[in-house]
Design an enzyme around this catalytic site. Sequence first.
Site, PDB file in Angstrom:
ATOM      1  N   ILE A   1       0.824  -1.212   0.000  1.00 22.25           N
ATOM      2  CA  ILE A   1       0.000   0.000   0.000  1.00 22.25           C
ATOM      3  C   ILE A   1       0.860   1.265   0.000  1.00 22.25           C
ATOM      4  CG2 ILE A   1      -1.759   1.288   1.296  1.00 22.25           C
ATOM      5  CD1 ILE A   1      -2.712  -1.423   2.406  1.00 22.25           C
ATOM      6  N   TYR A   2       1.940   1.254   0.791  1.00 26.10           N
ATOM      7  CA  TYR A   2       2.839   2.409   0.869  1.00 26.10           C
ATOM      8  C   TYR A   2       3.274   2.877  -0.522  1.00 26.10           C
ATOM      9  CZ  TYR A   2       4.114   2.464   5.913  1.00 26.10           C
ATOM     10  OH  TYR A   2       4.141   2.582   7.268  1.00 26.10           O
ATOM     11  N   GLU A   3       3.405   4.195  -0.655  1.00 31.83           N
ATOM     12  CA  GLU A   3       4.001   4.834  -1.844  1.00 31.83           C
ATOM     13  C   GLU A   3       3.350   4.400  -3.152  1.00 31.83           C
ATOM     14  OE1 GLU A   3       5.701   7.229  -1.024  1.00 31.83           O
ATOM     15  OE2 GLU A   3       5.868   6.558   1.038  1.00 31.83           O
ATOM     16  N   GLY A   4       2.046   4.264  -3.132  1.00 33.27           N
ATOM     17  CA  GLY A   4       1.319   3.841  -4.322  1.00 33.27           C
ATOM     18  C   GLY A   4       1.004   2.368  -4.246  1.00 33.27           C
TER      19      GLY A   4
ATOM     20  N   GLN B   1       1.123   0.999  -8.981  1.00 33.98           N
ATOM     21  CA  GLN B   1       2.429   0.627  -9.529  1.00 33.98           C
ATOM     22  C   GLN B   1       2.276  -0.147 -10.832  1.00 33.98           C
ATOM     23  OE1 GLN B   1       5.147   1.800  -8.173  1.00 33.98           O
ATOM     24  NE2 GLN B   1       4.072   2.617  -6.394  1.00 33.98           N
TER      25      GLN B   1
END
Length: 604
Positions: free
Chosen positions: A440-443, A448
Site C-alpha cells: 500500500i505504501y508509496e502507491g 504501480q
Amino acid sequence: MAKKYISIENLKFLLNEVFNIEEVLESPYYAETDTEAVNMILDAAVDISDRHLFPFYTEIDRADHTFEDGKVTIHPEIIKYIKAMGEAGFIGGSFSFEHGGQQLPQMVTAASGAIMSAANNGVVMFTGLTAGSAHLIASFGSKELKEKYTGKMLSSEWQGTMALTEPQAGSSLSDIVSSATPTDQGHYKLKGQKIFISSGDYEGTENVVHLMLARIDGAPLGTKGISLFVVPKLREDENGNLIDNDVTTAGVYHKMGQKSTPAVHYIAGDNDNCHGWLVGEPNKGLSYMFQMMNEARLGVGLMGAAIASAAYYASLEYANERPQGRKISEQSAKDKPQTFIINHADVKRMLLFQKSVVEGGLSLIFECSRYADLEMTTEDETARKRYKGLLDLLTPVAKTFPAEYGIKSVSEGMQCLGGFGYTTDFPLEQHYRDIRITSIYEGTTGIQSLDLLARKIMGTGGKSLMLLAEEVKKVTDEASTYDDLKKYVTALQEKLQDLQKVTQQLGGMAMQGKMELALADATLYMEFFSLIVISWQWLKQATVAKKAMVTGNPEGEKLKFYESKIHTMRYFFSYELPKTLGLMTRLMDKDDTLTVEVEKELIV
C-alpha cells in the site's frame, strides 16, 4: 525470538560478486570509499541493529505509540536509534559531501538499509523519511533552505516527512486542495489537512519538517498546479527562537502493524498563521516530489524483502528445531524417532519459496541501485539515458514484487510454524502485520502496475523492454557456457517471448482506443512481468555461483553457499516461473468482465 534476521554473506555476495561494487567505486565521485570502507559500513549497520533495533522489535510493537493531550509519545529506544544514526552519518549516507553526506553508492546504502530494516522495519522509517525529505531540500531548495534545514535533519536533530495524502483525495494527488497564499515577506501561508504522515510528530525530536504539497492561489487544477513547500512544526522567529507554526496534530491512526511509527493526521493553518517556504519553482512540486517517491518506492521494496528475510530466518530456525512426524518413506517404522519438520518435502517447499523471494527481491533492488549509481557517475550521455531508462522501468517492479510476494513469503513462514505461527510467542505474526502495509505504501500495487504498463512500457513505445531484453541477454549468454544451466536459459528466453506477445496484445488494444480494457489487468501483468524479471535475477546469481565453483574450487561453507544459490534458482524456475502460464492465458484473453457496464447488483 529468532537468532538471525538477514544473511550478511548474501549481501556481500550481491555487492561484490554479482553487481561488482568495485566497478562503481572506480568513479572519481566515490574516490573516498573502497571495499574496506564498505565492509566497515556494513559492520556499523549490524552494530546499530544489534544494539538498538533487533532486541526491541517485539517490545516496541507491544508498547505502541500513544496520543494524549495533543502529544505523540514513542518508545524511548527509538530516540536512541535516531541519535545513533545521526552520529554515525547514516542519514546522509548517499548525500554528496557538499550537502553534508558521506557520498556513498546507493548499493551500499541499500545493503546497510536491508540490515537495519530486517532488524526492526518500522523504526527505520524515521530516519528513512528524514533522509528523503532532506534530499528534496538539498536537490531543489534555495541556499537559505538548505542552510537552515538539511544540516539539522542529517544530524537527526530534526525529523523530516513527506506530506502528500489528504482525506478527500487519497492517492489521487491531482485532487489535493491544501492551499498556499503568497505574502510579501518571502513565505506563504499554508492551509490544509494531511493524513497518514509517518513519523509526523512525536516527543523527543526538536522539530518536524514537513515537505508538503499544496496549490498556490490561482494555480491550475490537476497535477500541473501543485507546488512543494517546507512547512516546519516550529518556525524560527526574528531572534532565531523556535515558535509554534500553526501545525496541529489532530490524531494518530491505530495501525495493524508497524506500531513503532506514528501515522499522523495534521492540520495546517487553522489559525491562519502557518508559514511555508516554496521549494524550487511554483507548480513543479509533484515533479520534485517524484524524486522522493521513487526513492521511497525502492525503500518500500527493500523493506518488504527485509521483513520477509527476518520471517524466513525465524521459520528456518523453527523448522530445524521442531520434531514432528516421520518421512513418508518411514511411516511404518514406528520405532524411529520423529524427524525435524525441515525434512518434510512441503516444509522444504515453503522455505525455498521464502528464500527465493528474499534473495531474488534483494537482487532486483541491488540491480536498481547499481543503475542509479551508474546513471549519476557516468560521463557518457547515451549510457546515462540507458541506466535511467532501466531504472525507471524496474522501479515499480522492485517496489511491488518484494511487497506482494513478501506477504506471501511471510504467510508461508507462519505456515511452517503451524499453530505456533499464529501466536504472539513467535515473531511471525508481527512480521505478517508489519509487511502487509508494503503493498500500500508509496502507491498501491494497482497504481504501480498501471505505472509499469501504461507509462514505463506503452509510454516508451516498448523501448524500455528492448533495454531489458539486452540486459537479460548478457546473463543468458554467460549462463549458456555451463551445460547444467542451459535448460534455464531456454526457459527464460521462452518467457521473454511470451512477455513480448502479451505486451503486443495489450498495446494493440490501447492503439485501438480500448485503453480501459488494455489496462484492466495491469496488476496481473505486473505479476507476470515480475516473475520473469526475478527469474533473470536468479539466473544471474546462479551463473556467478557456478563460475565461482568452477574457477575457485570453494570448500566447506563457501561451497554450500554457492550450491544453495543454484538450488534456489532451480526451485524458482520449477515452481514460480510456471505461474506465468495461467497469467498469460488471462492476459491474452479479451474478455471484458471488468470493463463492461453492468448493474451494481451484479457485483454485490
